[in-house]
Design a protein around this motif. Structure first.
Motif, PDB file in Angstrom:
ATOM      1  N   THR A  30      66.735  47.233  46.072  1.00 28.87           N
ATOM      2  CA  THR A  30      66.004  47.723  44.914  1.00 28.87           C
ATOM      3  C   THR A  30      66.575  49.075  44.512  1.00 28.87           C
ATOM      4  O   THR A  30      66.593  50.003  45.320  1.00 28.87           O
ATOM      5  CB  THR A  30      64.509  47.876  45.237  1.00 28.87           C
ATOM      6  OG1 THR A  30      63.979  46.613  45.643  1.00 28.87           O
ATOM      7  CG2 THR A  30      63.748  48.396  44.028  1.00 28.87           C
ATOM      8  N   PRO A  31      67.079  49.210  43.284  1.00 33.25           N
ATOM      9  CA  PRO A  31      67.617  50.499  42.833  1.00 33.25           C
ATOM     10  C   PRO A  31      66.607  51.610  43.037  1.00 33.25           C
ATOM     11  O   PRO A  31      65.413  51.455  42.760  1.00 33.25           O
ATOM     12  CB  PRO A  31      67.902  50.252  41.349  1.00 33.25           C
ATOM     13  CG  PRO A  31      68.153  48.788  41.258  1.00 33.25           C
ATOM     14  CD  PRO A  31      67.212  48.168  42.260  1.00 33.25           C
ATOM     15  N   GLY A  32      67.123  52.733  43.565  1.00 26.22           N
ATOM     16  CA  GLY A  32      66.242  53.855  43.828  1.00 26.22           C
ATOM     17  C   GLY A  32      65.820  53.943  45.274  1.00 26.22           C
ATOM     18  O   GLY A  32      65.376  54.994  45.738  1.00 26.22           O
ATOM     19  N   VAL A  33      65.954  52.842  45.997  1.00 26.10           N
ATOM     20  CA  VAL A  33      65.624  52.829  47.428  1.00 26.10           C
ATOM     21  C   VAL A  33      66.885  53.149  48.213  1.00 26.10           C
ATOM     22  O   VAL A  33      67.968  52.667  47.871  1.00 26.10           O
ATOM     23  CB  VAL A  33      65.059  51.458  47.856  1.00 26.10           C
ATOM     24  CG1 VAL A  33      64.788  51.441  49.356  1.00 26.10           C
ATOM     25  CG2 VAL A  33      63.796  51.143  47.071  1.00 26.10           C
ATOM     26  N   THR A  34      66.774  53.924  49.244  1.00 25.03           N
ATOM     27  CA  THR A  34      67.932  54.305  50.047  1.00 25.03           C
ATOM     28  C   THR A  34      68.617  53.073  50.610  1.00 25.03           C
ATOM     29  O   THR A  34      68.039  52.319  51.392  1.00 25.03           O
ATOM     30  CB  THR A  34      67.505  55.235  51.194  1.00 25.03           C
ATOM     31  OG1 THR A  34      66.844  56.376  50.648  1.00 25.03           O
ATOM     32  CG2 THR A  34      68.711  55.685  52.000  1.00 25.03           C
ATOM     33  N   TYR A  35      69.871  52.862  50.207  1.00 22.32           N
ATOM     34  CA  TYR A  35      70.596  51.646  50.577  1.00 22.32           C
ATOM     35  C   TYR A  35      70.759  51.514  52.089  1.00 22.32           C
ATOM     36  O   TYR A  35      70.710  50.419  52.648  1.00 22.32           O
ATOM     37  CB  TYR A  35      71.963  51.621  49.893  1.00 22.32           C
ATOM     38  CG  TYR A  35      72.761  50.389  50.200  1.00 22.32           C
ATOM     39  CD1 TYR A  35      73.891  50.449  51.011  1.00 22.32           C
ATOM     40  CD2 TYR A  35      72.375  49.147  49.691  1.00 22.32           C
ATOM     41  CE1 TYR A  35      74.626  49.312  51.300  1.00 22.32           C
ATOM     42  CE2 TYR A  35      73.100  48.004  49.977  1.00 22.32           C
ATOM     43  CZ  TYR A  35      74.229  48.093  50.777  1.00 22.32           C
ATOM     44  OH  TYR A  35      74.938  46.972  51.071  1.00 22.32           O
ATOM     45  N   SER A  36      70.957  52.634  52.759  1.00 21.96           N
ATOM     46  CA  SER A  36      71.190  52.594  54.205  1.00 21.96           C
ATOM     47  C   SER A  36      69.967  52.091  54.982  1.00 21.96           C
ATOM     48  O   SER A  36      70.073  51.771  56.161  1.00 21.96           O
ATOM     49  CB  SER A  36      71.609  53.963  54.722  1.00 21.96           C
ATOM     50  OG  SER A  36      70.591  54.910  54.476  1.00 21.96           O
ATOM     51  N   ASN A  37      68.817  52.015  54.350  1.00 24.31           N
ATOM     52  CA  ASN A  37      67.638  51.467  55.020  1.00 24.31           C
ATOM     53  C   ASN A  37      67.681  49.952  55.147  1.00 24.31           C
ATOM     54  O   ASN A  37      66.898  49.360  55.882  1.00 24.31           O
ATOM     55  CB  ASN A  37      66.354  51.875  54.277  1.00 24.31           C
ATOM     56  CG  ASN A  37      66.016  53.338  54.466  1.00 24.31           C
ATOM     57  OD1 ASN A  37      66.609  54.025  55.291  1.00 24.31           O
ATOM     58  ND2 ASN A  37      65.067  53.822  53.687  1.00 24.31           N
ATOM     59  N   TYR A  38      68.601  49.319  54.412  1.00 16.98           N
ATOM     60  CA  TYR A  38      68.649  47.861  54.430  1.00 16.98           C
ATOM     61  C   TYR A  38      69.412  47.372  55.657  1.00 16.98           C
ATOM     62  O   TYR A  38      70.446  46.707  55.552  1.00 16.98           O
ATOM     63  CB  TYR A  38      69.251  47.328  53.132  1.00 16.98           C
ATOM     64  CG  TYR A  38      68.286  47.413  51.988  1.00 16.98           C
ATOM     65  CD1 TYR A  38      68.166  48.588  51.256  1.00 16.98           C
ATOM     66  CD2 TYR A  38      67.474  46.335  51.640  1.00 16.98           C
ATOM     67  CE1 TYR A  38      67.253  48.688  50.217  1.00 16.98           C
ATOM     68  CE2 TYR A  38      66.563  46.422  50.601  1.00 16.98           C
ATOM     69  CZ  TYR A  38      66.467  47.609  49.902  1.00 16.98           C
ATOM     70  OH  TYR A  38      65.555  47.708  48.869  1.00 16.98           O
ATOM     71  N   CYS A  39      68.869  47.724  56.811  1.00 22.69           N
ATOM     72  CA  CYS A  39      69.410  47.260  58.077  1.00 22.69           C
ATOM     73  C   CYS A  39      68.602  46.060  58.539  1.00 22.69           C
ATOM     74  O   CYS A  39      67.477  45.837  58.090  1.00 22.69           O
ATOM     75  CB  CYS A  39      69.291  48.354  59.139  1.00 22.69           C
ATOM     76  SG  CYS A  39      70.106  49.891  58.718  1.00 22.69           S
ATOM     77  N   MET A  40      69.175  45.322  59.486  1.00 25.32           N
ATOM     78  CA  MET A  40      68.441  44.212  60.083  1.00 25.32           C
ATOM     79  C   MET A  40      68.740  44.198  61.579  1.00 25.32           C
ATOM     80  O   MET A  40      69.708  44.809  62.040  1.00 25.32           O
ATOM     81  CB  MET A  40      68.804  42.885  59.442  1.00 25.32           C
ATOM     82  CG  MET A  40      68.464  42.809  57.963  1.00 25.32           C
ATOM     83  SD  MET A  40      68.497  41.141  57.295  1.00 25.32           S
ATOM     84  CE  MET A  40      66.916  40.518  57.894  1.00 25.32           C
ATOM     85  N   ALA A  41      67.906  43.494  62.300  1.00 26.52           N
ATOM     86  CA  ALA A  41      68.065  43.490  63.756  1.00 26.52           C
ATOM     87  C   ALA A  41      67.396  42.268  64.358  1.00 26.52           C
ATOM     88  O   ALA A  41      66.561  41.609  63.720  1.00 26.52           O
ATOM     89  CB  ALA A  41      67.451  44.756  64.347  1.00 26.52           C
ATOM     90  N   TRP A  42      67.772  41.980  65.564  1.00 29.56           N
ATOM     91  CA  TRP A  42      67.088  40.990  66.394  1.00 29.56           C
ATOM     92  C   TRP A  42      66.453  41.725  67.572  1.00 29.56           C
ATOM     93  O   TRP A  42      67.115  42.523  68.254  1.00 29.56           O
ATOM     94  CB  TRP A  42      68.067  39.936  66.917  1.00 29.56           C
ATOM     95  CG  TRP A  42      68.511  38.966  65.882  1.00 29.56           C
ATOM     96  CD1 TRP A  42      69.663  39.006  65.155  1.00 29.56           C
ATOM     97  CD2 TRP A  42      67.808  37.787  65.462  1.00 29.56           C
ATOM     98  NE1 TRP A  42      69.723  37.930  64.303  1.00 29.56           N
ATOM     99  CE2 TRP A  42      68.599  37.168  64.476  1.00 29.56           C
ATOM    100  CE3 TRP A  42      66.592  37.195  65.821  1.00 29.56           C
ATOM    101  CZ2 TRP A  42      68.218  35.979  63.838  1.00 29.56           C
ATOM    102  CZ3 TRP A  42      66.215  36.021  65.198  1.00 29.56           C
ATOM    103  CH2 TRP A  42      67.021  35.430  64.211  1.00 29.56           C
ATOM    104  N   PHE A  43      65.205  41.432  67.788  1.00 28.37           N
ATOM    105  CA  PHE A  43      64.472  41.934  68.950  1.00 28.37           C
ATOM    106  C   PHE A  43      64.043  40.736  69.793  1.00 28.37           C
ATOM    107  O   PHE A  43      64.041  39.597  69.323  1.00 28.37           O
ATOM    108  CB  PHE A  43      63.220  42.695  68.502  1.00 28.37           C
ATOM    109  CG  PHE A  43      63.482  44.086  67.997  1.00 28.37           C
ATOM    110  CD1 PHE A  43      64.114  44.291  66.785  1.00 28.37           C
ATOM    111  CD2 PHE A  43      63.078  45.188  68.723  1.00 28.37           C
ATOM    112  CE1 PHE A  43      64.355  45.583  66.311  1.00 28.37           C
ATOM    113  CE2 PHE A  43      63.298  46.478  68.262  1.00 28.37           C
ATOM    114  CZ  PHE A  43      63.930  46.672  67.052  1.00 28.37           C
ATOM    115  N   ARG A  44      63.653  41.013  71.022  1.00 23.94           N
ATOM    116  CA  ARG A  44      63.113  39.943  71.866  1.00 23.94           C
ATOM    117  C   ARG A  44      61.995  40.495  72.732  1.00 23.94           C
ATOM    118  O   ARG A  44      61.944  41.697  73.026  1.00 23.94           O
ATOM    119  CB  ARG A  44      64.200  39.323  72.744  1.00 23.94           C
ATOM    120  CG  ARG A  44      64.763  40.238  73.820  1.00 23.94           C
ATOM    121  CD  ARG A  44      65.928  39.570  74.530  1.00 23.94           C
ATOM    122  NE  ARG A  44      66.485  40.424  75.574  1.00 23.94           N
ATOM    123  CZ  ARG A  44      67.615  40.158  76.218  1.00 23.94           C
ATOM    124  NH1 ARG A  44      68.314  39.061  75.921  1.00 23.94           N
ATOM    125  NH2 ARG A  44      68.036  40.980  77.161  1.00 23.94           N
TER     126      ARG A  44
END
Length: 126
Positions: A30-44
């Protein structure tokens, strides 16, 4: 509304492989949102234990792993399909757990991610 849906869990013998997928709907920049926040992960999370992060991928595609899974688990994402994948090789009984997909870095959210899937079960027999 963002939804993360995991699939691909199951039962394997030690040394076997599984491929987990996470379909991310409405998880787009979403424009205006910090791009670097678009991380993903796997947890267990194994029974009686804390939920732990095992594999991480940032907005630029750089990856990092928990020491105990390095070289055996591989995280990747397909931005065109909005899908996160975890290739799990040489599985050990210690890898048995409920696996969760997580998205969007947010320091105010549990374990630092805002969105979570419902989990997919991985069982590894010795």
């Amino acid at each position: 509304q963002v939804q993360l849906v995991e699939s691909g869990g199951g039962s394997v013998q030690a040394g076997g492989s599984l491929r987990l997928s996470c379909a991310a709907s409405e998880y787009t920049y979403t424009p205006g949102v910090t791009y670097s926040n678009y991380c993903m992960a796997w947890f267990r999370q194994a029974p009686g234990k804390e939920r732990e992060g095992v594999a991480f991928i940032d907005s630029d595609g750089d990856t990092s792993y928990r020491d105990s899974v390095t070289g055996r688990l591989i995280i990747s994402k397909d931005n065109a399909k909005n899908t996160l994948t975890l290739q799990m090789n040489s599985l050990k009984p210690a890898d048995a757990a409920m696996y969760y997909c997580a998205g969007f870095r947010d320091s105010t959210s549990p374990r630092g991610y805002r969105y979570w899937g419902q989990g997919t079960q991985v069982t590894v027999s010795s």
